[in-house]
Design an enzyme around this catalytic site. Structure first.
Site, PDB file in Angstrom:
ATOM      1  N   ARG A  11     -12.248   6.505  17.184  1.00 54.20           N
ATOM      2  CA  ARG A  11     -11.785   5.213  16.663  1.00 54.20           C
ATOM      3  C   ARG A  11     -10.432   4.790  17.203  1.00 54.20           C
ATOM      4  NH1 ARG A  11     -13.713   6.124  10.378  1.00 54.20           N
ATOM      5  NH2 ARG A  11     -15.909   5.903  10.869  1.00 54.20           N
ATOM      6  N   ARG A  66      -8.893  10.908  12.270  1.00 54.54           N
ATOM      7  CA  ARG A  66     -10.076  11.452  11.583  1.00 54.54           C
ATOM      8  C   ARG A  66     -11.346  11.028  12.314  1.00 54.54           C
ATOM      9  NH1 ARG A  66     -13.967   9.362   7.622  1.00 54.54           N
ATOM     10  NH2 ARG A  66     -12.915   7.362   7.618  1.00 54.54           N
ATOM     11  N   SER A  70     -14.940   3.041  -7.731  1.00 53.67           N
ATOM     12  CA  SER A  70     -13.982   3.645  -6.796  1.00 53.67           C
ATOM     13  C   SER A  70     -14.410   3.325  -5.366  1.00 53.67           C
ATOM     14  CB  SER A  70     -13.968   5.165  -6.979  1.00 53.67           C
ATOM     15  OG  SER A  70     -13.724   5.476  -8.326  1.00 53.67           O
ATOM     16  N   GLU A 114      -8.886  11.509  -0.010  1.00 54.80           N
ATOM     17  CA  GLU A 114      -8.087  10.767   0.968  1.00 54.80           C
ATOM     18  C   GLU A 114      -6.598  10.809   0.649  1.00 54.80           C
ATOM     19  OE1 GLU A 114      -9.680   6.960   2.062  1.00 54.80           O
ATOM     20  OE2 GLU A 114      -7.880   6.416   3.164  1.00 54.80           O
ATOM     21  N   HIS A 172      -8.172   1.287   8.146  1.00 55.51           N
ATOM     22  CA  HIS A 172      -9.336   1.857   7.479  1.00 55.51           C
ATOM     23  C   HIS A 172      -9.029   3.102   6.657  1.00 55.51           C
ATOM     24  CE1 HIS A 172     -13.508   2.715   6.802  1.00 55.51           C
ATOM     25  NE2 HIS A 172     -13.500   3.812   7.513  1.00 55.51           N
ATOM     26  N   TYR A 173      -8.129   3.949   7.148  1.00 50.76           N
ATOM     27  CA  TYR A 173      -8.038   5.274   6.538  1.00 50.76           C
ATOM     28  C   TYR A 173      -6.657   5.867   6.794  1.00 50.76           C
ATOM     29  CZ  TYR A 173      -9.270  10.115   5.473  1.00 50.76           C
ATOM     30  OH  TYR A 173      -9.318  11.366   4.923  1.00 50.76           O
ATOM     31  N   GLY A 216      -8.227   9.956 -10.990  1.00 49.81           N
ATOM     32  CA  GLY A 216      -9.158   9.371 -10.017  1.00 49.81           C
ATOM     33  C   GLY A 216     -10.586   9.800 -10.268  1.00 49.81           C
ATOM     34  N   GLY A 217     -11.485   8.815 -10.266  1.00 47.74           N
ATOM     35  CA  GLY A 217     -12.913   9.087 -10.497  1.00 47.74           C
ATOM     36  C   GLY A 217     -13.763   8.743  -9.291  1.00 47.74           C
ATOM     37  N   VAL A 249     -17.651   4.290  -3.281  1.00 42.77           N
ATOM     38  CA  VAL A 249     -18.936   3.594  -3.409  1.00 42.77           C
ATOM     39  C   VAL A 249     -19.256   2.749  -2.182  1.00 42.77           C
ATOM     40  CG1 VAL A 249     -18.227   1.413  -4.511  1.00 42.77           C
ATOM     41  CG2 VAL A 249     -20.379   2.489  -5.169  1.00 42.77           C
ATOM     42  N   GLU A 281     -19.679   2.422  11.683  1.00 44.53           N
ATOM     43  CA  GLU A 281     -19.872   3.048  12.989  1.00 44.53           C
ATOM     44  C   GLU A 281     -21.349   3.362  13.233  1.00 44.53           C
ATOM     45  OE1 GLU A 281     -16.470   5.352  13.924  1.00 44.53           O
ATOM     46  OE2 GLU A 281     -17.739   7.070  14.348  1.00 44.53           O
TER      47      GLU A 281
HETATM   48  C1  LIG Z   1     -15.621   0.507   3.637  1.00 44.58           C
HETATM   49  C2  LIG Z   1     -15.459   1.999   3.821  1.00 44.58           C
HETATM   50  C3  LIG Z   1     -16.482   2.730   4.378  1.00 44.58           C
HETATM   51  C4  LIG Z   1     -16.355   4.112   4.559  1.00 44.58           C
HETATM   52  N1  LIG Z   1     -17.378   4.810   5.107  1.00 44.58           N
HETATM   53  C5  LIG Z   1     -17.275   6.160   5.227  1.00 44.58           C
HETATM   54  C6  LIG Z   1     -18.362   6.930   5.733  1.00 44.58           C
HETATM   55  O1  LIG Z   1     -19.433   6.426   6.039  1.00 44.58           O
HETATM   56  N2  LIG Z   1     -18.201   8.276   5.833  1.00 44.58           N
HETATM   57  C7  LIG Z   1     -17.040   8.892   5.483  1.00 44.58           C
HETATM   58  O2  LIG Z   1     -16.952  10.118   5.597  1.00 44.58           O
HETATM   59  N3  LIG Z   1     -15.994   8.182   5.000  1.00 44.58           N
HETATM   60  C8  LIG Z   1     -16.085   6.837   4.851  1.00 44.58           C
HETATM   61  N4  LIG Z   1     -15.025   6.127   4.362  1.00 44.58           N
HETATM   62  C9  LIG Z   1     -13.854   6.851   3.853  1.00 44.58           C
HETATM   63  C10 LIG Z   1     -14.184   7.467   2.506  1.00 44.58           C
HETATM   64  O3  LIG Z   1     -15.123   6.662   1.831  1.00 44.58           O
HETATM   65  C11 LIG Z   1     -12.963   7.611   1.622  1.00 44.58           C
HETATM   66  O4  LIG Z   1     -11.937   8.253   2.320  1.00 44.58           O
HETATM   67  C12 LIG Z   1     -13.293   8.438   0.381  1.00 44.58           C
HETATM   68  O5  LIG Z   1     -14.422   7.910  -0.266  1.00 44.58           O
HETATM   69  C13 LIG Z   1     -12.110   8.497  -0.571  1.00 44.58           C
HETATM   70  O6  LIG Z   1     -12.535   9.091  -1.771  1.00 44.58           O
HETATM   71  P1  LIG Z   1     -11.456   9.517  -2.859  1.00 44.58           P
HETATM   72  O7  LIG Z   1     -12.195  10.170  -3.955  1.00 44.58           O
HETATM   73  O8  LIG Z   1     -10.376  10.273  -2.200  1.00 44.58           O
HETATM   74  O9  LIG Z   1     -10.826   8.132  -3.359  1.00 44.58           O
HETATM   75  P2  LIG Z   1     -11.479   6.807  -3.976  1.00 44.58           P
HETATM   76  O10 LIG Z   1     -12.951   6.781  -3.890  1.00 44.58           O
HETATM   77  O11 LIG Z   1     -10.723   5.681  -3.373  1.00 44.58           O
HETATM   78  O12 LIG Z   1     -11.118   6.922  -5.512  1.00 44.58           O
HETATM   79  C14 LIG Z   1      -9.791   6.810  -5.984  1.00 44.58           C
HETATM   80  C15 LIG Z   1      -9.780   6.895  -7.488  1.00 44.58           C
HETATM   81  O13 LIG Z   1      -8.442   6.978  -7.946  1.00 44.58           O
HETATM   82  C16 LIG Z   1      -8.270   6.136  -9.051  1.00 44.58           C
HETATM   83  N5  LIG Z   1      -6.852   5.746  -9.116  1.00 44.58           N
HETATM   84  C17 LIG Z   1      -6.055   5.339  -8.100  1.00 44.58           C
HETATM   85  N6  LIG Z   1      -4.814   5.087  -8.561  1.00 44.58           N
HETATM   86  C18 LIG Z   1      -4.830   5.350  -9.884  1.00 44.58           C
HETATM   87  C19 LIG Z   1      -3.853   5.271 -10.922  1.00 44.58           C
HETATM   88  N7  LIG Z   1      -2.599   4.872 -10.689  1.00 44.58           N
HETATM   89  N8  LIG Z   1      -4.229   5.613 -12.176  1.00 44.58           N
HETATM   90  C20 LIG Z   1      -5.498   5.994 -12.450  1.00 44.58           C
HETATM   91  N9  LIG Z   1      -6.450   6.081 -11.510  1.00 44.58           N
HETATM   92  C21 LIG Z   1      -6.113   5.771 -10.247  1.00 44.58           C
HETATM   93  C22 LIG Z   1      -9.226   4.988  -8.834  1.00 44.58           C
HETATM   94  O14 LIG Z   1      -9.566   4.382 -10.053  1.00 44.58           O
HETATM   95  C23 LIG Z   1     -10.416   5.714  -8.189  1.00 44.58           C
HETATM   96  O15 LIG Z   1     -11.280   6.194  -9.195  1.00 44.58           O
HETATM   97  C24 LIG Z   1     -15.152   4.748   4.179  1.00 44.58           C
HETATM   98  C25 LIG Z   1     -14.125   4.010   3.609  1.00 44.58           C
HETATM   99  C26 LIG Z   1     -14.268   2.635   3.462  1.00 44.58           C
HETATM  100  C27 LIG Z   1     -13.111   1.872   2.911  1.00 44.58           C
END
Ligand SMILES: Cc1cc2nc3c(=O)[nH]c(=O)nc-3n(C[C@H](O)[C@H](O)[C@H](O)COP(=O)(O)OP(=O)(O)OC[C@H]3O[C@@H](n4cnc5c(N)ncnc54)[C@H](O)[C@@H]3O)c2cc1C
Length: 579
Positions: free
Chosen positions: A283, A386, A41, A375, A351-352, A9-10, A44, A243
């Site tokens: 929420r 959350r 990811s 997450e 959402h989460y 994951g990136g 963004v 929000e």
């Molecule tokens: C629209 C939206 C708005 C949000 N706004 C907020 C906010 O304002 N504040 C806040 O605190 N939170 C917010 N959240 C929640 C928060 O953004 C996410 O929980 C958090 O960014 C998750 O980050 P992560 O690094 O865990 O996963 P992600 O950013 O989802 O990255 C997952 C990575 O895993 C990789 N991956 C997945 N499966 C595989 C596989 N099988 N093989 C190889 N790679 C894989 C993907 O390529 C990706 O790079 C928001 C979420 C959403 C959807």
């Protein structure tokens, strides 16, 4: 291929973890394996901001208390204390790495209010926080030559021998090449699983892969029944209206133009000035209030389901352009309306995931050498619900912690000579994938049909409200879908970007995740946070002040047990936000 640490994951958590490994031990080689280019990811798309105590009238204890009560006391308080302590430092580090946080006129960091937080403590970069945060982490990661990237590689399996993780098997999507990448440690940072449901803010790629990968590798999943609905998604697309729109003063109106939240107990009994707005209740409670309005016939029917309105008109164009430019852009592009002069239609949207891979406060799972953060992990600081803006800092704090712990483990026990059994497992997985392509060539079931039925099943069975009957039906249906999955068809046999094969693999992960959500939800006979049972409407601390842990048995079915929550300083109480 061997790396000391493989990060799957990136996104925010994965990049932060990889940087932490490189900082902790520059001799280690780190791989980031990601199914999409890291900047794509889901991180963004985060809009609203990241919480961390910054203001003089705020304190770490208050952030901790809000998080604990927001979680309906299901979080681990030692994890929350570590989290609130390290979050401001992480946000400041990001500032030093170049993150353009929004500022007050005098140059200090600007903070905004967020749902369930008593004080203003959410840092933001306009309403594009995730973009700037991810960009900052990405460019910082680029400066470490020991971080090697496998962009657009899809992980299908975590390799485990004798209770210890030794790497992964992954497909290079551009070529179809299947490789075993061995490692001393693996960190799962694969994000959430909103796509298990039909209507979600989550990107298409959020299919719970890492949860299922870890589950199949022997790590338990924790608190899977807690699925967060966000109260304001655009109908049809599910695109999130952050929000922050309500934090800046937006109102929720029912079909009569009435601010209906005043009729509900949102736990904001005696609001402090910052939290005066009822729209900033937590929420889960806001989404539940929507269901009640719908039952009373006070929502508006549309072709995309019932909606209420978010009213931003009184905020004015100047404030909206300065603080919510992305909201205006999303409304204009995807809904063809201008929030400066028109009402925004919204409805609750998945959402989460509060639940995820069970870890300790260093990101370690019970499988040796296997870590998780972001997450996809459940540490847990989020418990049953959350608070908005706690997730981005969670990715930073626990991405960092998992990276450091994995680096120490790899430095101490690392060895490029992985057991022979691991290499054999890698070859078996390669064979399985090749055979799968052949076997599914003769399938009769459509992937999209099974996926749609799974999503509808989850919405009907484990939506905002659930009961035994709805969940038992969901469990039966998922069993049927698992059987039908074996007969799913693949028509595309190309090696280059075979998106149908990816869809098949993702569906297989989602079915496992869906089953774990339903199994945990069925067992928890109480209502807490996002888990609301009409047949057990009250919180039951005697029986369920505990995390559910589901572990996969050798027959593939999950067994649920409970683990007490860690309470340090805040005994269970009522959820009141305005104290
Ligand atoms: C629209 C939206 C708005 C949000 N706004 C907020 C906010 O304002 N504040 C806040 O605190 N939170 C917010 N959240 C929640 C928060 O953004 C996410 O929980 C958090 O960014 C998750 O980050 P992560 O690094 O865990 O996963 P992600 O950013 O989802 O990255 C997952 C990575 O895993 C990789 N991956 C997945 N499966 C595989 C596989 N099988 N093989 C190889 N790679 C894989 C993907 O390529 C990706 O790079 C928001 C979420 C959403 C959807």
């Amino acid at each position: 291929m061997f790396h000391d640490v493989v990060v799957i994951g990136g996104g925010g958590a994965g990049l932060r973890a990889a940087i932490a490994v490189a900082e902790t031990n520059p001799r280690l080689s780190v791989a980031i394996v990601s199914k999409v280019y890291p900047m794509r990811s889901h991180t963004v798309s985060a809009e609203g901001g990241a919480a961390g105590v910054a203001a003089e009238d705020d304190s770490l204890d208050e952030h901790a208390y809000d998080t604990v009560s927001g979680s309906d006391w299901l979080c681990d308080q030692d994890a929350v204390e570590a989290f609130v302590h390290e979050a401001p430092r992480e946000l400041l580090r990001l500032e030093h790495w170049g993150c353009p946080w929004s500022r007050q006129p005098d140059g200090r960091i600007a903070v905004r209010a967020f749902g369930g937080m008593k004080k203003k403590r959410t840092w933001f970069a306009a309403d594009r926080t995730g973009f700037h945060l991810l960009h900052t982490l990405f460019q910082t990661a680029l400066s470490y030559t020991d971080i090697v990237r496998y962009d657009e590689w899809y992980v299908t399996k975590i390799l485990v021998d004798d209770g210890r993780a030794y790497g992964v098997v992954a497909i290079e999507l551009a070529t179809g090449r299947i490789e075993t990448i061995t490692a001393s440690t693996v960190i799962v940072c694969t994000g959430g699983c909103g796509r298990v449901y039909p209507f979600t803010t989550n990107a298409n790629i959020k299919t719970g892969d890492g949860m299922a990968l870890a589950y199949r590798a022997g790590a338990p999943l924790k608190d899977m029944e807690f699925v967060q609905y966000h109260p304001t998604g655009l109908p049809f697309t599910g695109i999130l209206i952050t929000e922050a729109a309500r934090a800046e003063g937006g109102w929720l109106l029912n079909k009569d133009g009435y601010r209906y939240l005043q009729d509900y107990d949102l736990g904001t009994a005696s609001p402090t000035p910052v939290m005066r707005s009822m729209e900033l209740g937590p929420r889960d409670r806001l989404s539940q209030a929507f269901v009640h309005e719908m039952e009373k016939g006070r929502t508006i029917d549309t072709p995309y389901g019932p909606i209420v309105h978010l009213d931003l008109r009184h905020l004015g164009a100047k404030l909206i352009d300065a603080k919510l430019p992305f909201v205006r852009e999303l409304c204009s592009k995807y809904q063809n309306i201008d929030p400066v002069s028109e009402l925004v239609p919204v409805r609750p949207v998945v959402h989460y995931m509060m639940g995820g891979v069970h870890t300790d406060i260093h990101g370690a799972t019970p499988v040796q050498g296997l870590y998780a953060a972001g997450e996809t992990a459940c540490v847990s600081i989020n418990g049953a619900n959350r608070l908005g803006s706690n997730s981005l800092p969670e990715c930073l704090v626990f991405g960092n912690r998992a990276g450091r712990a994995a680096a120490v483990f790899a430095g101490r026990y690392g060895d490029a000579n992985v057991p022979r059994a691991i290499l054999a497992q890698g070859r078996d997985e390669q064979r399985r994938l090749e055979q799968d392509l052949g076997r599914h060539a003769n399938g009769r079931e459509r992937i999209a049909d099974i996926r749609t039925e799974m999503q509808t099943t989850m919405e009907n069975g484990t939506g905002i409200y659930r009961d035994r009957d709805s969940m038992e039906k969901a469990a039966d249906k998922l069993r049927e879908l698992q059987e039908r999955f074996a007969k799913a068809a693949i028509d595309d046999h190309s090696q280059t970007f075979n998106t149908e094969l990816v869809a098949l693999l993702e569906l297989s992960f989602m079915l496992d995740v869906a089953e774990s959500i339903v199994a945990c939800a069925l067992r928890r006979e109480e209502s807490r946070g996002a888990h609301q049972r009409t047949d057990f409407p009250d919180r039951d601390d005697d029986r369920y002040l505990a995390h559910s842990l589901i572990q996969r048995g050798s027959d593939g079915t999950g067994r649920v047990r409970y683990l007490p929550v860690t309470i340090t300083r805040w005994p269970p109480g009522e959820r009141v936000y305005g104290r």
